[in-house]
Write a protein that holds these residues in place. Structure first.
Motif, PDB file in Angstrom:
ATOM      1  N   SER A 129      -5.219  -1.063   5.026  1.00 51.90           N
ATOM      2  CA  SER A 129      -6.273  -0.316   5.576  1.00 51.90           C
ATOM      3  C   SER A 129      -7.753  -0.567   4.733  1.00 51.90           C
ATOM      4  O   SER A 129      -7.646  -0.615   3.535  1.00 51.90           O
ATOM      5  N   SER A 130      -8.797  -0.393   5.372  1.00 56.13           N
ATOM      6  CA  SER A 130      -9.943  -0.401   4.547  1.00 56.13           C
ATOM      7  C   SER A 130     -10.667   1.054   4.556  1.00 56.13           C
ATOM      8  O   SER A 130     -11.636   1.143   3.841  1.00 56.13           O
ATOM      9  N   ASP A 131      -9.824   2.009   4.864  1.00 60.12           N
ATOM     10  CA  ASP A 131     -10.244   3.242   4.725  1.00 60.12           C
ATOM     11  C   ASP A 131      -9.857   3.802   3.106  1.00 60.12           C
ATOM     12  O   ASP A 131      -8.774   3.895   2.779  1.00 60.12           O
ATOM     13  N   SER A 158      -4.740 -10.291  11.492  1.00 61.13           N
ATOM     14  CA  SER A 158      -4.489  -8.826  11.826  1.00 61.13           C
ATOM     15  C   SER A 158      -3.098  -8.744  12.442  1.00 61.13           C
ATOM     16  O   SER A 158      -2.581  -9.069  13.229  1.00 61.13           O
ATOM     17  N   ILE A 159      -1.969  -8.442  11.444  1.00 58.75           N
ATOM     18  CA  ILE A 159      -0.917  -7.993  11.705  1.00 58.75           C
ATOM     19  C   ILE A 159      -0.325  -6.626  11.476  1.00 58.75           C
ATOM     20  O   ILE A 159       0.806  -6.603  11.688  1.00 58.75           O
ATOM     21  N   ILE A 160      -1.002  -5.801  11.122  1.00 61.03           N
ATOM     22  CA  ILE A 160      -0.608  -4.453  10.745  1.00 61.03           C
ATOM     23  C   ILE A 160      -1.571  -3.491  11.356  1.00 61.03           C
ATOM     24  O   ILE A 160      -2.731  -3.565  11.400  1.00 61.03           O
ATOM     25  N   LEU A 197       3.665  -3.020  11.767  1.00 56.89           N
ATOM     26  CA  LEU A 197       3.453  -4.329  12.444  1.00 56.89           C
ATOM     27  C   LEU A 197       3.194  -4.695  13.983  1.00 56.89           C
ATOM     28  O   LEU A 197       3.986  -3.764  14.722  1.00 56.89           O
ATOM     29  N   ASN A 198       2.336  -5.376  14.504  1.00 57.41           N
ATOM     30  CA  ASN A 198       2.216  -5.612  15.752  1.00 57.41           C
ATOM     31  C   ASN A 198       3.119  -6.871  15.992  1.00 57.41           C
ATOM     32  O   ASN A 198       3.859  -7.437  15.401  1.00 57.41           O
TER      33      ASN A 198
END
Length: 409
Positions: free
Chosen positions: A162-164, A209-211, A217-218
């Protein structure tokens, strides 16, 4: 309301008929013998959301099904979001059984011969203080699996992404790595195979972008997880190639079989055998193709040429590009694996409703005196499940594919 929901479920059932690798802090362990599956094996995926979320995609089961297509292997996904090694995520209004007894019953009923364990992500929230309790539970779980005569393969945790900055990603991942290290230590002590999926998933997340939602996981993520497990298990994922040389109206084929053209306008006709069916590309990344066959064709005059299979065009390119090599990313083998995947998803959905029915308390729990008659309906799902399993086994072996090359106008 309860009766309406139960009726809906059974009505549906009837209708259904940065790119550098990060050094690992813990060593992957290998079994004494190469991983293999045999006729009659039952593979169980046991853990938290790392397995439950694959109900949407079926990649893990599909990968092993296609790699062992000549074996009669069946699968059960017992993943349960929020679960830990003590089965606390399986808590229901039904008591007894206790959550832990519920976990033990689920494992026993599945009759496993091979179990992939995916725990530690939930427990890592307890940090260093929770390690002894986690190890105790993991060892008890392994005791149970061994008592059932099954082989256990332990997976590490996966990272959170996460970038948060409010998510405390650094600390959370430090705890997840701490628990991964603990899992690897237990695996080494008990001579079990340990697979590090933390670092491969972390590295992949830096490229794609896999999470989603920090921890899940997507579809692309499960594709990466499936291929990571294949490599760790030593399963051959090498790409196949076929070379075709055309001269004097004849085609010489390497790694394939030359056939006589039976239609006007066909410059070359040849057949190839695939070792196994390919994993389908995720919808978000159709540029990925597992084990795509590369076809190289030399001796063509300048122009554009198309390759067909079963009268459908599967690739087209210039003579120059054909000589370099073109990946075949569609065709009958891809249609076949899509059918297999669809059957896996349907079978797993039936099994999900069977071992986690709506209104569980009223059907199989302590209030089953009210709706317990529906247990028979749950048991009857086995007929559909076994039929689908049979179809999956019968159809998962690859067949010879015949290609025809034609010049494009």
């Amino acid at each position: 309301m309860r009766k309406t929901r139960i009726a809906a479920v059974f009505g549906y059932i009837l209708f259904l008929f940065s790119t550098l690798p990060i050094p690992s802090l813990y060593a992957q362990t290998k079994p004494a013998t190469a991983f293999t599956l045999k006729d009659g094996d039952r593979v169980v995926f046991l853990g938290s959301s790392i397995f439950e979320n694959d109900f949407q995609y079926g990649y893990l089961e599909l990968a092993l099904t296609t790699r062992f297509a000549d074996k009669g292997v069946t699968f059960r996904n017992l993943g349960w979001t929020g679960d830990n090694v003590w089965g606390e995520g399986r808590s229901t209004y039904t008591n007894p059984p206790t959550p832990y007894e519920h976990l033990m019953e689920d494992i026993t009923k599945a009759q496993p011969t091979v179990v992939f364990l995916g725990y530690g992500g939930v427990e890592a929230q307890d940090g260093q203080a929770g390690l002894p309790h986690f190890k105790e539970g993991l060892n008890k779980l392994l005791d149970k699996i061994e008592a059932l005569g099954a082989q256990a393969i332990l997976l590490s945790t996966i990272p959170v992404v996460s970038s948060d900055t409010a998510q405390r990603i650094g600390q959370r991942n430090a705890d997840l790595e701490l628990y991964s290290k603990a899992i690897s230590e237990v695996a080494a002590q008990r001579k079990k195979q340990f697979i590090d999926i933390y670092n491969p998933i972390l590295n992949a997340s830096k490229k794609d972008s896999i999470i989603e939602n920090t921890v899940h996981l997507n579809e692309l993520g499960y594709y990466h997880l499936a291929t990571t497990l294949e490599k760790a298990l030593g399963l051959d994922a090498a790409k196949a190639s076929t070379a075709v040389s055309i001269a004097n109206n004849k085609a010489d084929v390497s790694n394939g079989r030359s056939l006589t053209p039976d239609k006007e306008g066909v410059l070359a006709r040849f057949a190839v055998d695939n070792k196994y069916l390919p994993l389908p590309s995720p919808r978000s990344a159709d540029w990925i193709t597992d084990n795509a066959r590369t076809v190289r064709i030399s001796g063509l005059k300048k122009g554009y040429y198309a390759l067909f299979s079963e009268n459908d065009q599967v690739a087209s390119a210039s003579a120059k590009d054909w000589e370099k090599g073109v990946e075949i990313k569609q065709g009958p083998q891809f249609a076949k694996v899509a059918e297999i995947r669809n059957m896996i998803l349907k079978k797993n959905e039936l099994h999900f409703f069977q071992y986690r029915p709506l209104n569980q308390t009223y059907i199989i729990g302590f209030r089953r005196y009210e709706q317990g008659r529906h247990v028979k309906g749950l048991e009857e799902q086995n007929i559909l499940i076994k039929w689908l399993e049979g179809q999956i086994i019968l159809n998962s072996e690859p067949k010879e594919v015949v290609y025809e090359l034609r010049k494009m106008d």
